[in-house]
Design an enzyme around this catalytic site. Structure first.
Site, PDB file in Angstrom:
ATOM      1  N   ASP B 135       9.057  -2.890 -11.299  1.00 26.95           N
ATOM      2  CA  ASP B 135       9.344  -1.844 -10.322  1.00 26.95           C
ATOM      3  C   ASP B 135      10.465  -2.314  -9.405  1.00 26.95           C
ATOM      4  O   ASP B 135      10.425  -3.442  -8.896  1.00 26.95           O
ATOM      5  CB  ASP B 135       8.093  -1.524  -9.506  1.00 26.95           C
ATOM      6  CG  ASP B 135       8.195  -0.157  -8.835  1.00 26.95           C
ATOM      7  OD1 ASP B 135       8.902   0.719  -9.370  1.00 26.95           O
ATOM      8  OD2 ASP B 135       7.565   0.036  -7.779  1.00 26.95           O
ATOM      9  N   HIS B 142      14.513   4.909   1.546  1.00 31.12           N
ATOM     10  CA  HIS B 142      13.140   4.396   1.555  1.00 31.12           C
ATOM     11  C   HIS B 142      13.082   2.987   2.163  1.00 31.12           C
ATOM     12  O   HIS B 142      12.264   2.716   3.050  1.00 31.12           O
ATOM     13  CB  HIS B 142      12.573   4.383   0.133  1.00 31.12           C
ATOM     14  CG  HIS B 142      11.251   3.686   0.024  1.00 31.12           C
ATOM     15  ND1 HIS B 142      10.098   4.181   0.595  1.00 31.12           N
ATOM     16  CD2 HIS B 142      10.889   2.514  -0.587  1.00 31.12           C
ATOM     17  CE1 HIS B 142       9.084   3.362   0.335  1.00 31.12           C
ATOM     18  NE2 HIS B 142       9.538   2.337  -0.377  1.00 31.12           N
ATOM     19  N   GLU B 208       3.775   7.115  -4.396  1.00 28.72           N
ATOM     20  CA  GLU B 208       5.202   6.822  -4.272  1.00 28.72           C
ATOM     21  C   GLU B 208       5.922   7.647  -5.327  1.00 28.72           C
ATOM     22  O   GLU B 208       5.640   7.530  -6.528  1.00 28.72           O
ATOM     23  CB  GLU B 208       5.487   5.319  -4.449  1.00 28.72           C
ATOM     24  CG  GLU B 208       4.992   4.483  -3.271  1.00 28.72           C
ATOM     25  CD  GLU B 208       5.520   3.046  -3.264  1.00 28.72           C
ATOM     26  OE1 GLU B 208       5.947   2.564  -4.318  1.00 28.72           O
ATOM     27  OE2 GLU B 208       5.515   2.428  -2.170  1.00 28.72           O
ATOM     28  N   GLU B 210       8.508   8.285  -7.752  1.00 29.75           N
ATOM     29  CA  GLU B 210       9.466   7.460  -8.486  1.00 29.75           C
ATOM     30  C   GLU B 210       9.798   8.117  -9.834  1.00 29.75           C
ATOM     31  O   GLU B 210       9.108   9.017 -10.288  1.00 29.75           O
ATOM     32  CB  GLU B 210       8.884   6.056  -8.771  1.00 29.75           C
ATOM     33  CG  GLU B 210       8.474   5.280  -7.530  1.00 29.75           C
ATOM     34  CD  GLU B 210       8.283   3.793  -7.789  1.00 29.75           C
ATOM     35  OE1 GLU B 210       8.737   3.306  -8.830  1.00 29.75           O
ATOM     36  OE2 GLU B 210       7.666   3.139  -6.928  1.00 29.75           O
ATOM     37  N   TYR B 253       0.330  -8.893   0.768  1.00 27.60           N
ATOM     38  CA  TYR B 253       1.622  -9.008   0.085  1.00 27.60           C
ATOM     39  C   TYR B 253       2.482 -10.202   0.494  1.00 27.60           C
ATOM     40  O   TYR B 253       3.478 -10.491  -0.178  1.00 27.60           O
ATOM     41  CB  TYR B 253       2.415  -7.700   0.209  1.00 27.60           C
ATOM     42  CG  TYR B 253       3.332  -7.603   1.393  1.00 27.60           C
ATOM     43  CD1 TYR B 253       2.830  -7.434   2.667  1.00 27.60           C
ATOM     44  CD2 TYR B 253       4.711  -7.693   1.242  1.00 27.60           C
ATOM     45  CE1 TYR B 253       3.662  -7.331   3.753  1.00 27.60           C
ATOM     46  CE2 TYR B 253       5.556  -7.603   2.325  1.00 27.60           C
ATOM     47  CZ  TYR B 253       5.030  -7.425   3.579  1.00 27.60           C
ATOM     48  OH  TYR B 253       5.876  -7.335   4.655  1.00 27.60           O
ATOM     49  N   SER B 266      -1.398   3.597 -12.035  1.00 28.38           N
ATOM     50  CA  SER B 266      -0.060   4.164 -11.896  1.00 28.38           C
ATOM     51  C   SER B 266      -0.003   5.328 -12.881  1.00 28.38           C
ATOM     52  O   SER B 266      -0.546   5.219 -13.979  1.00 28.38           O
ATOM     53  CB  SER B 266       1.025   3.146 -12.245  1.00 28.38           C
ATOM     54  OG  SER B 266       0.741   1.875 -11.704  1.00 28.38           O
TER      55      SER B 266
END
Lengths: 424, 424
Positions: B135, B142, B208, B210, B253, B266
């Site tokens: 990704d 963004h 998100e 995408e 993270y 996803s």
């Protein structure tokens, strides 16, 4: 649970050197090729690989209900997929056949050369097709060293580190088997004192001494694996060199983690040592404080006493062992890592690989990377040939080894080695 | 290059609604199942799926030299592996067969029901087996929004952002096809004002917006793909919802990137729209300053004008469109992403998936995540049914759509939708 094949009193009718990684108590699994064979599953005894396809074809595995074709695949995935009851039964059967008291195979001289192949004459291949690969960061000494060097010695560990077995996703496609050379990667770097980044061959190429475990049982999306059940989902372990380009990493990793600094190549050892075979070397885990969340609690001895070493061999020279570490230093266990990985419902598949993260011990000679051993390049190591290393040079071969030893038996992993070629 | 099947003057003998995503100029690829069919490759025209296995079996593809069995697989990988010359020839052939001037299939009423399946009566499956999934983070609006919110509005972009198409590895196993519901993930979170973390269902579940592209040609480890050649390695695009648990993400993270906050699920749209079909909608890329490194330079119009929207549909209610964005806002192009990904020699394989990162535009209604649309929850959105949303609620369905339109033709992606079920 008593695992029959682990019986320390067993002796094989095949000669096994006292320092061999592959006594009758190990019986790991791999895949090999040679001039006659494209890819057959194999096990190991002493200096031989055991061709499991030939063994099955000659009727020695007929009671196990294993389709012979699973031994004729490029990867072990279909074999592992049969489940631990079956793979354990095969290991037990191998143990029987190799036992000096058993004459079935021992007295069948005609088939010996078909089934037993000197390891020196074959190529060991990548043993599994890795679907997804995750790398953890579970050695407290490593995380502390890195935090001390690049952040703050007083707050070396991130606030989340003792709550979470921190991990991230890696690249599966660039995992190669021991013996596969790699090229020094090119990429962007920005030295701390530079205004703008530069592009070129990485200057700070490093190894990371790791182990990895291979998933042996799949889950469905939405399912979680408890620490208690985790061992049912772990087939076995390999040695793992998570090659790292430190200068590329420093520039790229904020905020989403390492990427090109890691995915140019990763090396694993060719033999998967089963979790069963490692059972006698289980040892107590790290004392965890603060107390972990219930889904991470576990009982029993879940670390493993695996002695690890790393050597550098410059071109046309002898090797120098530069690190001795041990898998028992891990703060987070494999079982905790898997429970964490799946607590959100993330699914795992047979053949997935989970890296430990760099395994450092508390002493400087136990550090599992050049970054730590040379302390960011400030303390070069001197090799046996007199040359110095802050990081890894072109044409260096990095060799990792690992073994378990108690007062009765020694089992090992074989080598995980790879040579660094100059940048393309 | 002239792509025959893109000819805007073509009309099909199959009725295609003016707002359909699937006119004769699209001809995307997918895989479907129904009560009679386990998995056949398919294309789309208007409201029909075209069964490519049946089409081949009835002799309509006999000049293409494609083994019929590639249309009878669970995934398109083997088909894509045949190469762009072949897949392009198939698309051209489909275009011929569907052209109102061509009578071959048009007049063969007997086979119509075998080959044309109303999309409303079939299940569209995950079209490719994704080996590795990466990704990126390539939308400047963004990245600026996130940097402004969680760091410093004056230094919203990280220093590396305009030099590197920042990316990271994601989890391939938990990629599901549109229509697959997901459970709200559980995990550790630590609100900023809390002393210690807590464990439970995530509170800040986000989508998100995408797109992702699917690799159409493999490379070997050590090879790099130039921006100039990159399109040869890209088969096509899908819509992609990179579900994100913001509270889990914030806690986990650092320093290695998102992990459990992303890998629980996803969602991708089922139709792969070929890069060929998107060619007429190419548009100029973002002006890049500072100048990029030579390996990232490119010529020509490499962005794509894809109009994107996101809707939320609460249970038993109608949907509200909450975001309109556009793929043309991307700072880094697909070609630059692929050149970067492989500049270190990392290999890519057919079926690998590369996500764009959240696609936000400069205007608030163009923001591609709830995090941005509700500005961290400080500005709730009001839906048509009067309810408010800061993030995504249980039983909400999130629907993404995308299409390209010029003065002659409109082609689209179909829907990428999934319903959020309560935590397990």
């Amino acid at each position: 649970m008593i695992i029959k094949a682990n019986n320390p009193t067993l002796k094989s009718w095949i000669d096994v050197d006292v320092n061999s990684d592959f006594p009758i108590q190990n019986l790991p699994f791999g895949v090999y090729s040679d001039t006659h064979t494209k890819h057959h599953a194999c096990s190991a005894i002493g200096s031989y690989a055991i061709d499991l396809y030939e063994l099955a074809n000659h009727g020695f595995l007929s009671n196990l209900n294993i389709p012979t074709e699973v031994f004729n695949n490029a990867y072990l995935n279909d074999f592992i997929e049969l489940g631990k009851e079956t793979t354990r039964a095969l290991r037990d059967r191998l143990s029987d056949l190799l036992d000096s008291n058993n004459k079935e195979l021992q007295d069948n001289k005609a088939v010996f050369n078909k089934i037993f192949k000197p390891q020196s004459g074959i190529n060991l291949l990548l043993p599994v097709k890795v679907g997804d690969y995750t790398d953890f960061y579970s050695s407290i000494d490593h995380a502390t060293n890195i935090g001390t060097m690049i952040r703050d010695p007083k707050n070396a560990l991130m606030p989340n580190w003792k709550y979470i077995p921190v991990g991230y996703h890696g690249r599966a496609s660039s995992i190669t088997v021991s013996g596969t050379p790699l090229h020094r990667p090119k990429g962007q770097m920005k030295p701390a004192d530079a205004e703008v980044p530069t592009f070129g061959p990485c200057k700070l190429l490093d190894f990371e001494l790791e182990t990895a475990y291979i998933i042996g049982k799949s889950t469905k999306l939405g399912e979680s694996v408890s620490t208690e059940k985790a061992d049912d989902y772990i087939f076995g372990m390999v040695l793992f060199n998570d090659w790292s380009a430190r200068d590329i990493q420093t520039w790229e990793y904020v905020p989403l983690g390492p990427f090109l600094s890691k995915n140019f190549a990763s090396t694993i050892s060719p033999w998967i040592v089963t979790l069963d075979a490692l059972e006698p070397y289980r040892t107590r885990g790290y004392e965890q404080e603060p107390k972990v969340f219930p889904y991470l609690e576990y009982t029993g001895d879940k670390n493993v006493d695996i002695k690890l070493e790393v050597a550098i061999q410059p071109e046309n020279s002898t090797e120098t062992v530069i690190c001795n570490s041990n898998y028992k230093y891990m703060y987070w266990t494999m079982e905790q890592q898997l429970a964490h990985h799946t607590v959100n419902g993330c699914n795992v598949n047979v053949g997935d690989m989970m890296g430990s993260g760099t395994i450092s011990g508390p002493q400087p000679h136990e550090y599992g990377s050049m970054m730590e051993l040379s302390w960011k390049g400030t303390k070069p190591l001197t090799l046996n040939d007199g040359s110095e290393r802050k990081f890894i040079n072109d044409n260096d071969t990095v060799i990792m080894r690992g073994y378990c030893q108690n007062d009765k038996v020694r089992i090992g992993f074989g080598e995980c080695k790879a040579k660094v070629l100059p940048a393309n």
